[in-house]
Design a protein around this motif. Sequence first.
Motif, PDB file in Angstrom:
ATOM      1  N   PRO A  49       0.573  -1.342   0.098  1.00 63.02           N
ATOM      2  CA  PRO A  49      -0.178   0.146   0.029  1.00 63.02           C
ATOM      3  C   PRO A  49       0.887   1.323   0.153  1.00 63.02           C
ATOM      4  O   PRO A  49       0.335   2.264  -0.324  1.00 63.02           O
ATOM      5  N   HIS A  50       2.237   1.110   0.344  1.00 60.03           N
ATOM      6  CA  HIS A  50       2.947   2.430   0.278  1.00 60.03           C
ATOM      7  C   HIS A  50       3.301   2.820  -1.098  1.00 60.03           C
ATOM      8  O   HIS A  50       3.308   4.097  -1.332  1.00 60.03           O
ATOM      9  N   VAL A  51       3.620   1.804  -2.108  1.00 58.06           N
ATOM     10  CA  VAL A  51       3.771   2.357  -3.320  1.00 58.06           C
ATOM     11  C   VAL A  51       3.203   1.483  -4.303  1.00 58.06           C
ATOM     12  O   VAL A  51       3.334   0.248  -4.405  1.00 58.06           O
ATOM     13  N   ALA A  52       2.124   1.904  -4.871  1.00 53.29           N
ATOM     14  CA  ALA A  52       1.232   1.077  -5.648  1.00 53.29           C
ATOM     15  C   ALA A  52       1.956   0.240  -6.894  1.00 53.29           C
ATOM     16  O   ALA A  52       2.668   0.735  -7.472  1.00 53.29           O
ATOM     17  N   GLY A  53       1.627  -1.049  -6.785  1.00 54.01           N
ATOM     18  CA  GLY A  53       2.274  -1.931  -7.850  1.00 54.01           C
ATOM     19  C   GLY A  53       3.634  -2.529  -7.247  1.00 54.01           C
ATOM     20  O   GLY A  53       4.233  -3.286  -8.090  1.00 54.01           O
ATOM     21  N   ALA A  54       4.036  -2.203  -6.058  1.00 55.96           N
ATOM     22  CA  ALA A  54       5.137  -2.815  -5.681  1.00 55.96           C
ATOM     23  C   ALA A  54       5.040  -4.054  -5.309  1.00 55.96           C
ATOM     24  O   ALA A  54       4.273  -4.407  -4.019  1.00 55.96           O
ATOM     25  N   PRO A  55       5.833  -5.092  -5.556  1.00 57.95           N
ATOM     26  CA  PRO A  55       5.663  -6.517  -5.000  1.00 57.95           C
ATOM     27  C   PRO A  55       6.159  -6.712  -3.765  1.00 57.95           C
ATOM     28  O   PRO A  55       7.286  -6.104  -3.279  1.00 57.95           O
ATOM     29  N   MET A  56       5.472  -7.465  -2.818  1.00 59.39           N
ATOM     30  CA  MET A  56       5.781  -7.789  -1.485  1.00 59.39           C
ATOM     31  C   MET A  56       7.181  -8.563  -1.416  1.00 59.39           C
ATOM     32  O   MET A  56       8.018  -8.607  -0.503  1.00 59.39           O
ATOM     33  N   ALA A  57       7.152  -9.710  -2.144  1.00 55.67           N
ATOM     34  CA  ALA A  57       8.264 -10.898  -1.901  1.00 55.67           C
ATOM     35  C   ALA A  57       9.416 -10.173  -2.556  1.00 55.67           C
ATOM     36  O   ALA A  57       9.457  -9.568  -3.783  1.00 55.67           O
ATOM     37  N   TRP A  58      10.540 -10.643  -2.067  1.00 60.94           N
ATOM     38  CA  TRP A  58      11.977 -10.271  -2.228  1.00 60.94           C
ATOM     39  C   TRP A  58      12.160 -11.524  -3.491  1.00 60.94           C
ATOM     40  O   TRP A  58      13.510 -10.999  -4.066  1.00 60.94           O
ATOM     41  N   ARG A  59      12.017 -12.533  -3.405  1.00 62.70           N
ATOM     42  CA  ARG A  59      12.069 -13.695  -4.088  1.00 62.70           C
ATOM     43  C   ARG A  59      10.752 -14.474  -4.128  1.00 62.70           C
ATOM     44  O   ARG A  59      10.112 -14.254  -3.323  1.00 62.70           O
ATOM     45  N   LYS A  60      10.691 -15.452  -5.229  1.00 60.23           N
ATOM     46  CA  LYS A  60       9.685 -16.134  -5.175  1.00 60.23           C
ATOM     47  C   LYS A  60       8.978 -16.769  -3.825  1.00 60.23           C
ATOM     48  O   LYS A  60      10.069 -17.250  -3.141  1.00 60.23           O
ATOM     49  N   ASP A  61       7.818 -16.345  -3.332  1.00 62.74           N
ATOM     50  CA  ASP A  61       7.319 -17.011  -2.148  1.00 62.74           C
ATOM     51  C   ASP A  61       7.935 -16.333  -0.822  1.00 62.74           C
ATOM     52  O   ASP A  61       7.518 -16.992   0.191  1.00 62.74           O
ATOM     53  N   ALA A  62       8.684 -15.514  -0.856  1.00 60.14           N
ATOM     54  CA  ALA A  62       9.421 -15.029   0.454  1.00 60.14           C
ATOM     55  C   ALA A  62       8.581 -13.638   0.636  1.00 60.14           C
ATOM     56  O   ALA A  62       9.184 -12.560   0.684  1.00 60.14           O
TER      57      ALA A  62
END
Length: 116
Positions: A49-62
Motif C-alpha cells: 500500500p505504500h507504493v502501488a504496484g510494488a511486489p511484496m516478496a523479495w524472491r518467489k514466495d518470500a
Amino acid sequence: MTGPGMYLCRLHDIADGGARGFDPRGDGRDTVFVVRQGMRLHAYRDDCPHVAGAPMAWRKDAYLNGDGSRIVCSAHGAQFDIASGACTLGPCLGQALARVALAIDGGGGIWVTGDV
C-alpha cells in the motif's frame, strides 16, 4: 477444474507457517499471496500500500520475516500483521494490505472468490 472462482492450489501445497504467491489471472507475475497458519488462510493482493504496484516478496514466495510472524515488504521493509494485513511498522502505518476472499472446497482445493 471447476469451482467457486479461480483455483490456486490444494491446502497441503502451502506449508503450515509458510506463504506462497500465485498468478491466478495468468499475468506472468504473482498478484495474490496466501499465508497459512494451521487451517487458517490469509490472502492478500501482492501489492504494497505504500507504493502501488510494488511486489511484496523479495524472491518467489518470500513474503514473511525470518521467524514467520509478520509479512514484510521487500521494497520498503514495512511489516504487516498476518491476520489483519495492517501495517505495524514502516512507511505505511495506518494502511493495510488488500484482502482477497478465498474458499476451500471439500477436497482441500483453495479458490479465489473475490477480485484479484
